[in-house]
Design a protein around this motif. Structure first.
Motif, PDB file in Angstrom:
ATOM      1  N   LEU A  10       0.828  -1.195   0.000  1.00 38.84           N
ATOM      2  CA  LEU A  10       0.000   0.000   0.000  1.00 38.84           C
ATOM      3  C   LEU A  10       0.866   1.250   0.000  1.00 38.84           C
ATOM      4  N   ALA A  11       1.931   1.254   0.797  1.00 38.14           N
ATOM      5  CA  ALA A  11       2.835   2.406   0.823  1.00 38.14           C
ATOM      6  C   ALA A  11       3.465   2.630  -0.547  1.00 38.14           C
ATOM      7  N   ALA A  12       3.867   1.535  -1.215  1.00 35.04           N
ATOM      8  CA  ALA A  12       4.457   1.657  -2.552  1.00 35.04           C
ATOM      9  C   ALA A  12       3.441   2.193  -3.547  1.00 35.04           C
ATOM     10  N   ALA A  13       2.186   1.749  -3.434  1.00 34.63           N
ATOM     11  CA  ALA A  13       1.148   2.188  -4.371  1.00 34.63           C
ATOM     12  C   ALA A  13       0.770   3.643  -4.162  1.00 34.63           C
ATOM     13  N   ARG A  14       1.071   4.174  -2.975  1.00 31.80           N
ATOM     14  CA  ARG A  14       0.763   5.586  -2.719  1.00 31.80           C
ATOM     15  C   ARG A  14       1.946   6.501  -3.001  1.00 31.80           C
ATOM     16  N   ALA A  15       3.141   5.930  -3.125  1.00 36.16           N
ATOM     17  CA  ALA A  15       4.317   6.732  -3.459  1.00 36.16           C
ATOM     18  C   ALA A  15       4.222   7.162  -4.920  1.00 36.16           C
ATOM     19  N   ALA A  34      -6.890   6.694  -4.857  1.00 37.81           N
ATOM     20  CA  ALA A  34      -6.235   6.340  -3.603  1.00 37.81           C
ATOM     21  C   ALA A  34      -4.842   5.774  -3.829  1.00 37.81           C
ATOM     22  N   THR A  35      -4.626   5.118  -4.968  1.00 36.03           N
ATOM     23  CA  THR A  35      -3.320   4.544  -5.279  1.00 36.03           C
ATOM     24  C   THR A  35      -2.961   4.852  -6.724  1.00 36.03           C
ATOM     25  N   ARG A  36      -1.677   4.861  -6.983  1.00 34.04           N
ATOM     26  CA  ARG A  36      -1.210   5.110  -8.353  1.00 34.04           C
ATOM     27  C   ARG A  36      -1.191   3.796  -9.118  1.00 34.04           C
ATOM     28  N   PRO A  37      -1.169   3.865 -10.462  1.00 38.85           N
ATOM     29  CA  PRO A  37      -1.042   2.619 -11.229  1.00 38.85           C
ATOM     30  C   PRO A  37       0.357   2.032 -11.050  1.00 38.85           C
ATOM     31  N   ALA A  38       0.483   0.729 -11.299  1.00 41.41           N
ATOM     32  CA  ALA A  38       1.794   0.080 -11.200  1.00 41.41           C
ATOM     33  C   ALA A  38       2.730   0.585 -12.288  1.00 41.41           C
ATOM     34  N   GLU A  39       2.158   0.954 -13.431  1.00 35.56           N
ATOM     35  CA  GLU A  39       2.915   1.512 -14.545  1.00 35.56           C
ATOM     36  C   GLU A  39       2.129   2.670 -15.142  1.00 35.56           C
ATOM     37  N   LEU A 142     -17.315  11.797  -7.531  1.00 32.58           N
ATOM     38  CA  LEU A 142     -16.445  11.648  -6.372  1.00 32.58           C
ATOM     39  C   LEU A 142     -17.204  11.821  -5.062  1.00 32.58           C
ATOM     40  N   SER A 143     -18.241  12.630  -5.078  1.00 31.69           N
ATOM     41  CA  SER A 143     -18.984  12.837  -3.839  1.00 31.69           C
ATOM     42  C   SER A 143     -19.848  11.615  -3.500  1.00 31.69           C
ATOM     43  N   ARG A 144     -20.140  10.771  -4.498  1.00 27.04           N
ATOM     44  CA  ARG A 144     -21.003   9.614  -4.275  1.00 27.04           C
ATOM     45  C   ARG A 144     -20.232   8.327  -4.007  1.00 27.04           C
ATOM     46  N   ARG A 145     -18.964   8.252  -4.440  1.00 25.87           N
ATOM     47  CA  ARG A 145     -18.206   7.010  -4.244  1.00 25.87           C
ATOM     48  C   ARG A 145     -16.718   7.314  -4.246  1.00 25.87           C
ATOM     49  N   ASP A 146     -15.947   6.318  -3.934  1.00 27.45           N
ATOM     50  CA  ASP A 146     -14.499   6.487  -3.937  1.00 27.45           C
ATOM     51  C   ASP A 146     -14.005   6.705  -5.358  1.00 27.45           C
ATOM     52  N   PRO A 147     -12.838   7.311  -5.519  1.00 28.07           N
ATOM     53  CA  PRO A 147     -12.262   7.486  -6.854  1.00 28.07           C
ATOM     54  C   PRO A 147     -12.087   6.132  -7.537  1.00 28.07           C
ATOM     55  N   VAL A 148     -12.132   6.148  -8.846  1.00 28.43           N
ATOM     56  CA  VAL A 148     -12.041   4.893  -9.597  1.00 28.43           C
ATOM     57  C   VAL A 148     -10.747   4.785 -10.396  1.00 28.43           C
ATOM     58  N   GLY A 149      -9.705   5.465  -9.977  1.00 29.45           N
ATOM     59  CA  GLY A 149      -8.432   5.355 -10.676  1.00 29.45           C
ATOM     60  C   GLY A 149      -8.199   6.511 -11.623  1.00 29.45           C
ATOM     61  N   PRO A 150      -7.226   6.355 -12.525  1.00 28.16           N
ATOM     62  CA  PRO A 150      -6.832   7.474 -13.375  1.00 28.16           C
ATOM     63  C   PRO A 150      -7.925   7.979 -14.302  1.00 28.16           C
ATOM     64  N   GLY A 151      -8.928   7.120 -14.642  1.00 31.69           N
ATOM     65  CA  GLY A 151     -10.063   7.579 -15.445  1.00 31.69           C
ATOM     66  C   GLY A 151      -9.663   8.365 -16.665  1.00 31.69           C
ATOM     67  N   ALA A 152     -10.140   9.610 -16.735  1.00 29.33           N
ATOM     68  CA  ALA A 152      -9.913  10.453 -17.906  1.00 29.33           C
ATOM     69  C   ALA A 152      -8.435  10.685 -18.170  1.00 29.33           C
ATOM     70  N   LEU A 153      -7.603  10.698 -17.137  1.00 30.32           N
ATOM     71  CA  LEU A 153      -6.182  10.951 -17.323  1.00 30.32           C
ATOM     72  C   LEU A 153      -5.467   9.851 -18.094  1.00 30.32           C
ATOM     73  N   SER A 154      -6.123   8.706 -18.290  1.00 32.16           N
ATOM     74  CA  SER A 154      -5.483   7.620 -19.034  1.00 32.16           C
ATOM     75  C   SER A 154      -6.085   7.430 -20.428  1.00 32.16           C
ATOM     76  N   ARG A 155      -7.134   8.188 -20.762  1.00 33.23           N
ATOM     77  CA  ARG A 155      -7.774   8.018 -22.072  1.00 33.23           C
ATOM     78  C   ARG A 155      -6.885   8.563 -23.185  1.00 33.23           C
ATOM     79  N   PRO A 156      -6.669   7.800 -24.248  1.00 38.18           N
ATOM     80  CA  PRO A 156      -5.784   8.249 -25.335  1.00 38.18           C
ATOM     81  C   PRO A 156      -6.182   9.593 -25.937  1.00 38.18           C
ATOM     82  N   ASP A 157      -7.495   9.852 -26.121  1.00 38.00           N
ATOM     83  CA  ASP A 157      -7.900  11.123 -26.714  1.00 38.00           C
ATOM     84  C   ASP A 157      -7.563  12.293 -25.795  1.00 38.00           C
ATOM     85  N   VAL A 158      -7.725  12.084 -24.498  1.00 41.28           N
ATOM     86  CA  VAL A 158      -7.414  13.131 -23.524  1.00 41.28           C
ATOM     87  C   VAL A 158      -5.908  13.341 -23.429  1.00 41.28           C
TER      88      VAL A 158
END
Length: 201
Positions: A10-15, A34-39, A142-158
């Motif tokens: 968990l500590a590694a995933a948050r670094a 809550a955590t970063r991707p492994a790559e 975000l107000s209704r549930r926990d974050p779901v990861g990188p989402g839009a930040l990982s989309r190729p068009d974005v």
């Protein structure tokens, strides 16, 4: 799995995740999770050839409390190296992004905001917006549930639009640094050039 092993993972995933160049211009990504991707997400891989990339997971609840210190550590490392830096942040982390930009004005050269349009006060740096339709990590979600990861930040068009904004800012910074500086020698004005001083009078 032992409790100690889970805590270590968990500590590694948050670094922050560092990828790309060892030196050169940097991009600090603020992802609402809550955590970063492994790559790095695949769409970001080409940017590894042009930038140092620090991917930071910042849970948006309570303005990223507890994660801001890790982000500040990243910016302090870059500031120690006097590294020209741009910040890419999801709009769910608007307040965190503005705090970071305000705290490190000597190195942050631009801010790219990705996601739903939110009002932003002047940050002192050029700010580019990349609106996203169907963003699964919007402020309402975000107000209704926990974050779901990188989402839009990982989309190729974005990421393509983000890459264009980053490159445009880099070109602008390089143009500014290549401009000749006016100088004055005993009352005579001139322009500092590569070969010496061209004096005009």
């Amino acid at each position: 799995m032992a409790r100690g092993s889970r805590l270590t993972m968990l500590a590694a995933a948050r670094a922050p995740l560092w990828r790309g160049l060892d030196y050169g211009p940097a991009v600090v990504v603020l992802s609402p999770s809550a955590t970063r991707p492994a790559e790095l997400p695949d769409a970001w891989r080409p940017l590894e050839q042009a930038y140092q990339i620090a991917w930071c997971a910042v849970p948006p609840q309570a303005g990223g409390a507890g994660s801001l210190e890790r982000v500040e550590d990243v910016l302090e490392t870059l500031a120690d190296r006097t590294t020209r830096t741009q910040v890419v942040a999801h709009t769910a982390l608007l307040e965190v992004a503005c705090l970071v930009v305000a705290e490190f004005p000597e190195i942050v050269r631009g801010l790219v905001l990705v996601g739903h349009d939110r009002a932003v006060a002047p940050t002192g740096v050029p700010t580019t917006r990349v609106p996203v339709l169907g963003d699964p990590v919007g402020p309402g979600a975000l107000s209704r549930r926990d974050p779901v990861g990188p989402g839009a930040l990982s989309r190729p068009d974005v990421v393509a639009e983000v890459a264009e904004a980053l490159a445009a800012r880099e070109r602008h910074v390089r143009l500014l640094s290549a401009r000749p500086l006016p100088i004055s020698v005993t009352g005579v004005t001139g322009v500092d050039t590569v070969g010496g001083v061209a004096v005009g009078g």
